[in-house]
Scaffold this active site. Structure first.
Site, short mmCIF file in Angstrom:
data_model
loop_
_atom_site.label_atom_id
_atom_site.label_comp_id
_atom_site.label_asym_id
_atom_site.label_seq_id
_atom_site.Cartn_x
_atom_site.Cartn_y
_atom_site.Cartn_z
N GLN A 78 30.64 2.67 14.31
CA GLN A 78 30.51 3.88 13.50
C GLN A 78 29.15 4.50 13.75
O GLN A 78 28.17 4.16 13.09
CB GLN A 78 30.72 3.59 12.02
CG GLN A 78 30.74 4.87 11.21
CD GLN A 78 31.06 4.66 9.76
OE1 GLN A 78 31.39 3.58 9.32
NE2 GLN A 78 30.96 5.73 9.00
N PHE A 79 29.10 5.43 14.70
CA PHE A 79 27.82 6.02 15.08
C PHE A 79 27.19 6.81 13.94
O PHE A 79 25.97 7.00 13.91
CB PHE A 79 27.97 6.89 16.34
CG PHE A 79 28.43 8.29 16.09
CD1 PHE A 79 27.52 9.33 16.01
CD2 PHE A 79 29.78 8.58 15.92
CE1 PHE A 79 27.94 10.63 15.78
CE2 PHE A 79 30.21 9.86 15.69
CZ PHE A 79 29.29 10.90 15.62
N THR A 80 27.96 7.23 12.95
CA THR A 80 27.39 8.02 11.86
C THR A 80 26.41 7.21 11.01
O THR A 80 25.61 7.79 10.28
CB THR A 80 28.48 8.61 10.95
OG1 THR A 80 29.26 7.56 10.40
CG2 THR A 80 29.36 9.58 11.74
#
Length: 144
Positions: A78-80
């Site tokens: 989850q790059f966020t």
């Protein structure tokens, strides 16, 4: 590198209508890779994840790790999690690793967790994933 761990009664990840990873009791783990992260970080956090005591013992105290309760682990990129949120009303992602490096380090993290524990499922890096779970507690911790 940021690792958000959530104690779950169950969790699954679906891509294109197909369940690609699912666990019963255990941990849903969201993983954000940032610029500058290395294999040293993936090893340190893999070790910490597996040893982190977030499950209740017979007295209800958080004294047991996921292995001690024979729980599953669902790892989801989850790059966020690497977002910059201090300024403005829109997240910035300049601190996130570039996709190729993020995928390489996420896979390295997965391999290091799997080398120490067999009950590991994953999402699909870069895919549009539908993640659902039942948080137990709720109990959620950020490891970095």
């Amino acid at each position: 590198m940021k690792v958000l761990i959530q104690r779950a009664l169950n969790a699954c990840v679906v891509v294109d209508g197909e369940t690609i990873g699912a666990i019963d009791h255990g941990q849903l783990v969201l993983v954000g890779i940032e610029k500058g992260d290395t294999e040293v970080d993936t090893q340190r956090l893999a070790d910490k994840l597996l040893k982190y005591r977030m499950f209740g013992d017979e007295d209800g105290k958080m004294n047991l790790n996921v292995q001690q309760v024979a729980g599953g682990i669902l790892l989801v990129s989850q790059f966020t999690l690497a977002a910059e949120t201090k300024k403005g009303l829109r997240p910035g992602f300049s601190t996130a690793a570039i996709p190729e490096e993020g995928e390489r380090l996420f896979n390295d993290f997965v391999n290091k967790v799997r080398a120490q524990y067999s009950k590991v499922e994953t999402g699909r890096f870069g895919a549009d994933m539908k993640v659902s779970f039942t948080n137990d507690g709720p109990v959620t911790f950020m490891l970095d």
